[in-house]
Design a protein around this motif. Sequence first.
Motif, PDB file in Angstrom:
ATOM      1  N   GLN A 105       0.812  -1.215   0.000  1.00 42.31           N
ATOM      2  CA  GLN A 105       0.000   0.000   0.000  1.00 42.31           C
ATOM      3  C   GLN A 105       0.853   1.276   0.000  1.00 42.31           C
ATOM      4  N   ALA A 106       2.160   1.123  -0.055  1.00 42.60           N
ATOM      5  CA  ALA A 106       3.064   2.281   0.039  1.00 42.60           C
ATOM      6  C   ALA A 106       3.362   2.859  -1.340  1.00 42.60           C
ATOM      7  N   GLU A 107       3.505   4.174  -1.391  1.00 43.12           N
ATOM      8  CA  GLU A 107       3.956   4.820  -2.628  1.00 43.12           C
ATOM      9  C   GLU A 107       5.412   4.469  -2.905  1.00 43.12           C
ATOM     10  N   LEU A 108       6.197   4.369  -1.829  1.00 40.49           N
ATOM     11  CA  LEU A 108       7.629   4.156  -1.974  1.00 40.49           C
ATOM     12  C   LEU A 108       8.112   3.130  -0.963  1.00 40.49           C
ATOM     13  N   VAL A 109       8.897   2.171  -1.446  1.00 40.86           N
ATOM     14  CA  VAL A 109       9.639   1.249  -0.585  1.00 40.86           C
ATOM     15  C   VAL A 109      11.114   1.517  -0.886  1.00 40.86           C
ATOM     16  N   VAL A 110      11.837   2.019   0.107  1.00 41.52           N
ATOM     17  CA  VAL A 110      13.203   2.464  -0.151  1.00 41.52           C
ATOM     18  C   VAL A 110      14.149   1.888   0.898  1.00 41.52           C
ATOM     19  N   SER A 111      15.388   1.628   0.479  1.00 37.30           N
ATOM     20  CA  SER A 111      16.342   0.935   1.351  1.00 37.30           C
ATOM     21  C   SER A 111      17.708   1.620   1.305  1.00 37.30           C
ATOM     22  N   ILE A 112      18.509   1.314   2.332  1.00 36.37           N
ATOM     23  CA  ILE A 112      19.940   1.623   2.305  1.00 36.37           C
ATOM     24  C   ILE A 112      20.695   0.359   2.684  1.00 36.37           C
ATOM     25  N   ASN A 113      21.885   0.231   2.139  1.00 33.15           N
ATOM     26  CA  ASN A 113      22.767  -0.879   2.481  1.00 33.15           C
ATOM     27  C   ASN A 113      23.828  -0.365   3.439  1.00 33.15           C
ATOM     28  N   VAL A 114      23.787  -0.859   4.683  1.00 33.02           N
ATOM     29  CA  VAL A 114      24.758  -0.446   5.694  1.00 33.02           C
ATOM     30  C   VAL A 114      25.881  -1.482   5.696  1.00 33.02           C
ATOM     31  N   SER A 115      26.958  -1.129   5.052  1.00 30.08           N
ATOM     32  CA  SER A 115      28.056  -2.078   4.866  1.00 30.08           C
ATOM     33  C   SER A 115      28.680  -2.473   6.196  1.00 30.08           C
ATOM     34  N   GLY A 116      28.833  -3.776   6.406  1.00 26.99           N
ATOM     35  CA  GLY A 116      29.522  -4.288   7.588  1.00 26.99           C
ATOM     36  C   GLY A 116      28.707  -4.302   8.854  1.00 26.99           C
ATOM     37  N   ALA A 117      27.412  -3.986   8.775  1.00 24.23           N
ATOM     38  CA  ALA A 117      26.572  -3.921   9.980  1.00 24.23           C
ATOM     39  C   ALA A 117      25.669  -5.143  10.127  1.00 24.23           C
ATOM     40  N   GLY A 118      25.994  -6.221   9.404  1.00 27.92           N
ATOM     41  CA  GLY A 118      25.162  -7.419   9.460  1.00 27.92           C
ATOM     42  C   GLY A 118      25.169  -8.114  10.807  1.00 27.92           C
ATOM     43  N   ASP A 119      26.106  -7.735  11.686  1.00 26.72           N
ATOM     44  CA  ASP A 119      26.163  -8.353  13.014  1.00 26.72           C
ATOM     45  C   ASP A 119      25.413  -7.532  14.061  1.00 26.72           C
ATOM     46  N   TYR A 120      24.619  -6.551  13.637  1.00 23.31           N
ATOM     47  CA  TYR A 120      23.811  -5.787  14.587  1.00 23.31           C
ATOM     48  C   TYR A 120      22.904  -6.737  15.364  1.00 23.31           C
TER      49      TYR A 120
END
Length: 581
Positions: free
Chosen positions: A312-327
């Motif tokens: 239902q969203a107009e926009l689905v937007v992302s960022i790639n946070v490099s090296g933060a996969g262990d959060y």
Amino acid sequence: MHRTHHCGELRIENKSQQVVLSGWVQRVRNKGGLLWIDLRDRYGITQLLCEEGKTNEDILKTARKVGREFVLQAKGEVVERFSKNDKMPTGNIEIFVEELNILNAAKTPPFTIEDDTDGGEELRMQYRYLDLRRPAVREKLKLRHQLMQATRRFMDGAGFLEVETPVLIKSTPEGARDFVVPSRVHEGEFYALPQSPQTFKQLLMVSGFDKYFQIVKCFRDEDLRADRQPEFTQIDCEMSFVEQEDILNTFEEMVKYLFKEVKGVEIEDFERMTYDQAMKLYGSDKPDIRFGMPFVELNQYAQGKGFNVFDQAELVVSINVSGAGDYTRKQLDALTEYVKRPQIGAKGLVYVKCNKDGSFKSSVDKFYSQEDLKEWAQATDAKAGDLILVLSGDVDHTRKAMNELRLKMGSELGLKDRNVFKPLWVLDFPLLEWDEDTKRFHAMHHPFTSPKLEDMQFIESDPGRIRANAYDMVINGVEIGGGSIRIHDKSLQQKMFKALGFTEEEAQKQFGFLMEAFEYGAPPHGGIAFGFDRLCAMFGGSDSIRDYIAFPKNNAGRDVMIDSPSTISAEQLKELHLSIK
């Protein structure tokens, strides 16, 4: 004479010289037989020595009366210190006192005059004249001075004339609220303090002054924050017979010159991007490009899978946070709470962890398969060990929220290095923006900004589509300066006023003097204004411009030192034909 040398000047080479110093007492140390006084002026600190059995008793008696911030004059011989201090430039010497005069006693100050002071900000602002004695504050004002002088050297060398413009002017409806000044002589009429010298610098171009600049005070009655004050300083500039490229090149050189002269930093070429690119990639018209994390839109990958929040969203937007996969889950929950704060207003946050084994762990595993999430990773160029963060909603709000999240991740990961400077030109702003409250268009910059001529076909059918011949200089996510090519043609200016909802009468009343000047041969012209206080704060590595202003206002717009603003007498009100309800 009161002094032969400054308190930061003497070295071991001056040993055996007779000198006179004057300054303020930083501290006193009385060890019985030995008494030391640290004497301070704006150049540094020199230690004075008094010793029982060697120093005259009257001098010792005077020295024992001395307290912090007393103003002293000391005469004596430069001697080598027995216990040297390599942390201060004068640490190899001291003055053996042969005459000591108290020029002025002082009350004990309400906070310590040290870099690491015990005074809170409000207290220090109340006693700003004492706060200004602190070396850390003094260095900030010295930096401001250096920037100001370097600016004048560059502008003079580039052929600009510094011309002062009036402070009491006419109130005009564009921009922020004006500060107004009632006229005693002209009953019921008011001056305004200038938000900028905009119309005057355009008139100077009409006058034939083809290169103008001014380091000028400006005034805006608006809500305050760390990088705003009701009165602030601009480097204001205008040029004739120029196009956009001429202005960009000139002021790139100015900023490069300032960084090299004042900070010793070489700035590389400026990047450029359009306003539309900046909003699409960073959700901000002043993106911080010291680090990556550009936005990647995921509508084609995320919608149509049964997850209603995305569908239902107009926009689905992302960022790639490099090296933060262990959060950890705790860290991810904290990020979710951050974006849900009222100031940001996102409804939630979706994450995808790119595991080291090539698999994916997501907060929406119920709706998306490993293959789906792999597509997300490919679209965002995410590798094993990275973290994908996703927001959704209407376009404008979601981009702004993702901008805040991106900046937070930049801070958390230490990517905002204050010693790295990444300048950027943002170009092709919208000429007009729609105001829902007034139901009319407003100038995004000001009414004199020239449109892109190729977009003038939309002036009546779709004014919001017109791009401006405008540009902002952004450094590390801070708008340092902004300007535009101006309208120099009367008929085009009239069309602009009409698009902004001005009647002919209103336009004539507010700007008739400028319109008439255009009839006497206005050259093509354009300019830019730099936020000088912001530039000082950036050079000094601070977030607040207040540190670089000698006598700033607080967050409520008050000067707590002189208690301003304040009431005035009934007699003054009567003279000004005013009454207070």
